[in-house]
Design a protein around this motif. Sequence first.
Motif, PDB file in Angstrom:
ATOM      1  N   THR A  27       0.752  -1.227   0.161  1.00 32.93           N
ATOM      2  CA  THR A  27      -0.118  -0.297  -0.262  1.00 32.93           C
ATOM      3  C   THR A  27       0.973   1.172   0.305  1.00 32.93           C
ATOM      4  O   THR A  27       0.944   1.993  -0.675  1.00 32.93           O
ATOM      5  N   VAL A  28       2.128   1.201   1.111  1.00 35.88           N
ATOM      6  CA  VAL A  28       2.688   2.351   0.872  1.00 35.88           C
ATOM      7  C   VAL A  28       3.777   2.491  -0.334  1.00 35.88           C
ATOM      8  O   VAL A  28       3.587   3.875  -1.310  1.00 35.88           O
ATOM      9  N   THR A  29       4.147   1.523  -1.112  1.00 34.83           N
ATOM     10  CA  THR A  29       5.003   1.021  -2.141  1.00 34.83           C
ATOM     11  C   THR A  29       4.013   1.771  -3.142  1.00 34.83           C
ATOM     12  O   THR A  29       4.192   3.241  -4.372  1.00 34.83           O
ATOM     13  N   LEU A  35       2.892   9.849  -6.315  1.00 36.30           N
ATOM     14  CA  LEU A  35       3.963  10.798  -6.492  1.00 36.30           C
ATOM     15  C   LEU A  35       5.187  11.237  -7.051  1.00 36.30           C
ATOM     16  O   LEU A  35       5.142  12.137  -7.852  1.00 36.30           O
ATOM     17  N   TRP A  36       5.877  10.051  -7.711  1.00 37.61           N
ATOM     18  CA  TRP A  36       7.319  10.968  -8.043  1.00 37.61           C
ATOM     19  C   TRP A  36       7.534   8.742  -8.831  1.00 37.61           C
ATOM     20  O   TRP A  36       6.645   7.841  -8.450  1.00 37.61           O
ATOM     21  N   ALA A  37       8.362   9.006 -10.094  1.00 38.49           N
ATOM     22  CA  ALA A  37       9.146   8.248 -10.228  1.00 38.49           C
ATOM     23  C   ALA A  37      10.043   6.823  -9.633  1.00 38.49           C
ATOM     24  O   ALA A  37      10.947   7.596  -9.056  1.00 38.49           O
ATOM     25  N   THR A  38       9.247   5.512  -9.561  1.00 44.33           N
ATOM     26  CA  THR A  38      10.285   4.821  -9.158  1.00 44.33           C
ATOM     27  C   THR A  38      10.688   3.771  -9.810  1.00 44.33           C
ATOM     28  O   THR A  38      10.175   3.419 -10.685  1.00 44.33           O
ATOM     29  N   SER A  39      11.169   2.531  -8.949  1.00 42.18           N
ATOM     30  CA  SER A  39      12.308   1.952  -9.221  1.00 42.18           C
ATOM     31  C   SER A  39      10.830   0.685  -9.359  1.00 42.18           C
ATOM     32  O   SER A  39      10.407  -0.302 -10.258  1.00 42.18           O
ATOM     33  N   GLY A  40       9.485   0.976  -8.812  1.00 47.44           N
ATOM     34  CA  GLY A  40       8.945   0.123  -9.450  1.00 47.44           C
ATOM     35  C   GLY A  40       8.009  -1.248  -7.906  1.00 47.44           C
ATOM     36  O   GLY A  40       9.309  -1.009  -6.870  1.00 47.44           O
ATOM     37  N   THR A  41       7.533  -1.863  -8.442  1.00 46.24           N
ATOM     38  CA  THR A  41       7.659  -2.808  -7.516  1.00 46.24           C
ATOM     39  C   THR A  41       9.160  -3.820  -6.719  1.00 46.24           C
ATOM     40  O   THR A  41       9.577  -3.801  -7.526  1.00 46.24           O
ATOM     41  N   ALA A  42       8.277  -3.914  -5.717  1.00 44.72           N
ATOM     42  CA  ALA A  42      10.132  -4.266  -5.125  1.00 44.72           C
ATOM     43  C   ALA A  42       9.491  -5.206  -4.438  1.00 44.72           C
ATOM     44  O   ALA A  42       8.658  -6.211  -3.777  1.00 44.72           O
ATOM     45  N   GLU A  66       3.584   9.179 -14.030  1.00 43.43           N
ATOM     46  CA  GLU A  66       2.586   9.808 -15.260  1.00 43.43           C
ATOM     47  C   GLU A  66       3.371  10.285 -16.377  1.00 43.43           C
ATOM     48  O   GLU A  66       2.594  10.115 -17.630  1.00 43.43           O
ATOM     49  N   THR A  67       4.599  11.546 -16.411  1.00 44.53           N
ATOM     50  CA  THR A  67       4.695  12.471 -17.390  1.00 44.53           C
ATOM     51  C   THR A  67       5.890  12.421 -17.708  1.00 44.53           C
ATOM     52  O   THR A  67       6.582  12.413 -18.287  1.00 44.53           O
ATOM     53  N   GLY A  68       6.781  12.035 -16.593  1.00 48.80           N
ATOM     54  CA  GLY A  68       8.229  12.388 -16.832  1.00 48.80           C
ATOM     55  C   GLY A  68       8.667  13.449 -16.844  1.00 48.80           C
ATOM     56  O   GLY A  68       9.848  14.067 -16.020  1.00 48.80           O
ATOM     57  N   GLU A  69       7.442  14.345 -16.700  1.00 49.68           N
ATOM     58  CA  GLU A  69       7.874  15.913 -15.623  1.00 49.68           C
ATOM     59  C   GLU A  69       8.156  16.221 -14.191  1.00 49.68           C
ATOM     60  O   GLU A  69       8.357  15.449 -13.776  1.00 49.68           O
ATOM     61  N   PRO A  70       9.055  17.430 -14.001  1.00 39.32           N
ATOM     62  CA  PRO A  70       9.809  17.788 -12.981  1.00 39.32           C
ATOM     63  C   PRO A  70       8.606  18.194 -12.265  1.00 39.32           C
ATOM     64  O   PRO A  70       7.139  18.706 -12.745  1.00 39.32           O
ATOM     65  N   SER A  71       8.864  17.378 -10.925  1.00 42.87           N
ATOM     66  CA  SER A  71       7.399  17.593  -9.803  1.00 42.87           C
ATOM     67  C   SER A  71       7.350  19.283  -9.345  1.00 42.87           C
ATOM     68  O   SER A  71       8.594  19.698  -9.823  1.00 42.87           O
TER      69      SER A  71
END
Length: 71
Positions: A27-29, A35-42, A66-71
Motif C-alpha cells: 500500500t505504501v509503495t 507521487l514520484w517515478a520509482t523503481s516499481g514493485t520491490a 505519469e508524465t516524466g515531467e518535473p514535480s
Amino acid sequence: MSIDPQHLEDGLVVLDIAAADEETARTVTDALDRLWATSGTATVRRVPGEPGVRIRLYADVRRRPETGEPS
C-alpha cells in the motif's frame, strides 16, 4: 544491504520501508508510485528474527510518474 552510489545523486532517494505485513508495505509503495517515478514493485524481504517485512524502493523525486515531467 548496501546502497550503490549511483542512487545518491541530487533528487534521487533510497527508501527502506518496514511494515507489519506485505499488504501494508505494498500500500505504501503504491502510494509512492503515484507521487514520484520509482523503481516499481520491490521484492518483499523478511529478516529472520525481526518482526514484519522490508522493502527497498528507489525514487526520483524530481519526476512525476505519469508524465516524466518535473514535480
